[in-house]
Design a protein around this motif. Sequence first.
Motif, PDB file in Angstrom:
ATOM      1  N   LEU A 192      -5.734  61.348  44.721  1.00 16.10           N
ATOM      2  CA  LEU A 192      -5.920  60.567  43.494  1.00 16.10           C
ATOM      3  C   LEU A 192      -7.378  60.131  43.342  1.00 16.10           C
ATOM      4  O   LEU A 192      -8.033  59.746  44.314  1.00 16.10           O
ATOM      5  CB  LEU A 192      -5.015  59.340  43.518  1.00 16.10           C
ATOM      6  CG  LEU A 192      -3.507  59.612  43.590  1.00 16.10           C
ATOM      7  CD1 LEU A 192      -2.742  58.300  43.597  1.00 16.10           C
ATOM      8  CD2 LEU A 192      -3.054  60.496  42.429  1.00 16.10           C
ATOM      9  N   ALA A 193      -7.868  60.206  42.101  1.00 18.34           N
ATOM     10  CA  ALA A 193      -9.250  59.800  41.800  1.00 18.34           C
ATOM     11  C   ALA A 193      -9.297  58.292  41.620  1.00 18.34           C
ATOM     12  O   ALA A 193      -9.313  57.768  40.503  1.00 18.34           O
ATOM     13  CB  ALA A 193      -9.739  60.513  40.541  1.00 18.34           C
ATOM     14  N   GLN A 194      -9.274  57.573  42.740  1.00 19.00           N
ATOM     15  CA  GLN A 194      -9.299  56.121  42.694  1.00 19.00           C
ATOM     16  C   GLN A 194      -9.985  55.616  43.957  1.00 19.00           C
ATOM     17  O   GLN A 194     -10.064  56.315  44.971  1.00 19.00           O
ATOM     18  CB  GLN A 194      -7.881  55.554  42.592  1.00 19.00           C
ATOM     19  CG  GLN A 194      -6.968  55.957  43.744  1.00 19.00           C
ATOM     20  CD  GLN A 194      -5.533  55.455  43.563  1.00 19.00           C
ATOM     21  OE1 GLN A 194      -4.974  55.530  42.475  1.00 19.00           O
ATOM     22  NE2 GLN A 194      -4.958  54.937  44.641  1.00 19.00           N
ATOM     23  N   ALA A 195     -10.486  54.402  43.894  1.00 17.66           N
ATOM     24  CA  ALA A 195     -11.227  53.845  45.030  1.00 17.66           C
ATOM     25  C   ALA A 195     -10.302  53.547  46.206  1.00 17.66           C
ATOM     26  O   ALA A 195     -10.645  53.783  47.362  1.00 17.66           O
ATOM     27  CB  ALA A 195     -11.953  52.572  44.593  1.00 17.66           C
ATOM     28  N   ARG A 196      -9.108  53.062  45.911  1.00 18.75           N
ATOM     29  CA  ARG A 196      -8.158  52.700  46.961  1.00 18.75           C
ATOM     30  C   ARG A 196      -7.481  53.961  47.496  1.00 18.75           C
ATOM     31  O   ARG A 196      -6.961  54.765  46.721  1.00 18.75           O
ATOM     32  CB  ARG A 196      -7.110  51.748  46.379  1.00 18.75           C
ATOM     33  CG  ARG A 196      -6.026  51.301  47.345  1.00 18.75           C
ATOM     34  CD  ARG A 196      -5.118  50.296  46.653  1.00 18.75           C
ATOM     35  NE  ARG A 196      -4.018  49.866  47.512  1.00 18.75           N
ATOM     36  CZ  ARG A 196      -2.836  50.474  47.559  1.00 18.75           C
ATOM     37  NH1 ARG A 196      -2.606  51.543  46.809  1.00 18.75           N
ATOM     38  NH2 ARG A 196      -1.881  50.016  48.353  1.00 18.75           N
ATOM     39  N   HIS A 228      -0.912  54.962  53.413  1.00 19.96           N
ATOM     40  CA  HIS A 228      -1.200  54.052  52.301  1.00 19.96           C
ATOM     41  C   HIS A 228      -0.256  54.394  51.148  1.00 19.96           C
ATOM     42  O   HIS A 228      -0.213  55.535  50.682  1.00 19.96           O
ATOM     43  CB  HIS A 228      -2.647  54.200  51.847  1.00 19.96           C
ATOM     44  CG  HIS A 228      -3.636  53.843  52.916  1.00 19.96           C
ATOM     45  ND1 HIS A 228      -4.013  52.546  53.184  1.00 19.96           N
ATOM     46  CD2 HIS A 228      -4.323  54.616  53.794  1.00 19.96           C
ATOM     47  CE1 HIS A 228      -4.885  52.527  54.173  1.00 19.96           C
ATOM     48  NE2 HIS A 228      -5.098  53.767  54.565  1.00 19.96           N
ATOM     49  N   VAL A 229       0.495  53.404  50.689  1.00 25.48           N
ATOM     50  CA  VAL A 229       1.577  53.610  49.721  1.00 25.48           C
ATOM     51  C   VAL A 229       1.319  52.799  48.464  1.00 25.48           C
ATOM     52  O   VAL A 229       0.826  51.664  48.528  1.00 25.48           O
ATOM     53  CB  VAL A 229       2.937  53.184  50.330  1.00 25.48           C
ATOM     54  CG1 VAL A 229       4.074  53.428  49.338  1.00 25.48           C
ATOM     55  CG2 VAL A 229       3.202  53.931  51.636  1.00 25.48           C
ATOM     56  N   GLN A 230       1.663  53.380  47.305  1.00 26.05           N
ATOM     57  CA  GLN A 230       1.719  52.606  46.066  1.00 26.05           C
ATOM     58  C   GLN A 230       2.949  53.030  45.278  1.00 26.05           C
ATOM     59  O   GLN A 230       3.513  54.101  45.513  1.00 26.05           O
ATOM     60  CB  GLN A 230       0.439  52.749  45.239  1.00 26.05           C
ATOM     61  CG  GLN A 230       0.063  54.132  44.805  1.00 26.05           C
ATOM     62  CD  GLN A 230      -1.378  54.180  44.277  1.00 26.05           C
ATOM     63  OE1 GLN A 230      -2.316  53.690  44.902  1.00 26.05           O
ATOM     64  NE2 GLN A 230      -1.553  54.778  43.101  1.00 26.05           N
ATOM     65  N   ARG A 231       3.352  52.152  44.365  1.00 34.65           N
ATOM     66  CA  ARG A 231       4.591  52.368  43.617  1.00 34.65           C
ATOM     67  C   ARG A 231       4.324  52.706  42.154  1.00 34.65           C
ATOM     68  O   ARG A 231       3.558  52.004  41.485  1.00 34.65           O
ATOM     69  CB  ARG A 231       5.474  51.121  43.670  1.00 34.65           C
ATOM     70  CG  ARG A 231       5.921  50.693  45.050  1.00 34.65           C
ATOM     71  CD  ARG A 231       6.958  49.573  44.946  1.00 34.65           C
ATOM     72  NE  ARG A 231       7.284  49.006  46.241  1.00 34.65           N
ATOM     73  CZ  ARG A 231       8.252  48.108  46.435  1.00 34.65           C
ATOM     74  NH1 ARG A 231       8.969  47.682  45.404  1.00 34.65           N
ATOM     75  NH2 ARG A 231       8.485  47.632  47.646  1.00 34.65           N
ATOM     76  N   ASN A 232       4.958  53.775  41.700  1.00 34.98           N
ATOM     77  CA  ASN A 232       5.102  54.107  40.272  1.00 34.98           C
ATOM     78  C   ASN A 232       3.821  54.470  39.528  1.00 34.98           C
ATOM     79  O   ASN A 232       3.897  54.896  38.374  1.00 34.98           O
ATOM     80  CB  ASN A 232       5.806  52.962  39.533  1.00 34.98           C
ATOM     81  CG  ASN A 232       7.289  52.898  39.869  1.00 34.98           C
ATOM     82  OD1 ASN A 232       8.019  53.872  39.687  1.00 34.98           O
ATOM     83  ND2 ASN A 232       7.732  51.771  40.379  1.00 34.98           N
ATOM     84  N   VAL A 233       2.678  54.341  40.142  1.00 35.74           N
ATOM     85  CA  VAL A 233       1.414  54.669  39.486  1.00 35.74           C
ATOM     86  C   VAL A 233       0.650  55.642  40.376  1.00 35.74           C
ATOM     87  O   VAL A 233       0.398  55.352  41.548  1.00 35.74           O
ATOM     88  CB  VAL A 233       0.561  53.404  39.259  1.00 35.74           C
ATOM     89  CG1 VAL A 233      -0.762  53.765  38.603  1.00 35.74           C
ATOM     90  CG2 VAL A 233       1.322  52.388  38.390  1.00 35.74           C
TER      91      VAL A 233
END
Length: 298
Positions: A192-196, A228-233
């Motif tokens: 993903l193109a994101q800092a986190r 590293h996990v994130q939800r729905n996004v």
Amino acid sequence: MWQASIVKKVQKPPCALPLRPSQAVGIQLPPCKSRTPFLLSSPHSGRNYPTDFLKTTILPLNELERMEDRFINELLQDLPAHGLSLIQALFPRSFCDVNRDWRELDASMFSPPLIEQDLIHSAKVRAGYGVIPRCLAPGKSIYRYCLPVEEARTRLTHYWQPYHHALHTTLESLIEQFGTAILLDIHSMPPLAQARPCDIVLGNKHGTTCSHDLISMAEDLFTAKGYHVQRNVPYPGGYITSRYGVMEENKQSLQIEINRACYVNLGTLKPNRHFTTMQKDLTDILSAMAHSFPTSKE
């Protein structure tokens, strides 16, 4: 069009009557006594490219392969031994994408054009990524020319429908055995193109297709392994997640997106040195979920 021939109600088989794999769909069902209520779906890892399909494409095989959720089926291969059922598409996503409604067709791809009023004009279709994809990526068309109308019928009847028949029938059999059924729809994603940093995206359509307890269990288990996990996004879940996650019918679904850089060399598309670790971690995590999540018949 051909609604009646594509969407059919199927009988619920007893647990002792497993579905048979076909040239389109791979099915692994554990013995009844060792089954859990969990079903794994791998709709985009198929690598059997029909010869006639390759003759119609502008793109070489190595470019079409970049549309695959590469090696997801191999990452999941040990889980039926732990009681999780597994259904996988054997054909490629670029040929037929079963994570779309069968009506998500681009009328202009066919000659003569399909009847527009029978179709769903979703954003995915407009972008070229319908149930029969028109593009590999923006500006990269797959086909040399329009496809005959019969080609749509063939792919839906012999590829899309058997996959969903297998999902539906297996889930109904799990409901019959356990009183509940949980579908995990497994995919891969580009970094993903994101800092986190993000290794895993869990999608439940913002809380509508599975319980808070289920998605939290998945997040906790992945996090405990160092992911590293994130939800729905940016991936809340696709057609399969929406269609089969009906909590009022004791059916839950959760989409799991895995960053391919965790296990694939993005240049060569071959397994990288972390592949075996990812395979073991995924087996540990999903089997732990399956054996600890309560069922309504417990």
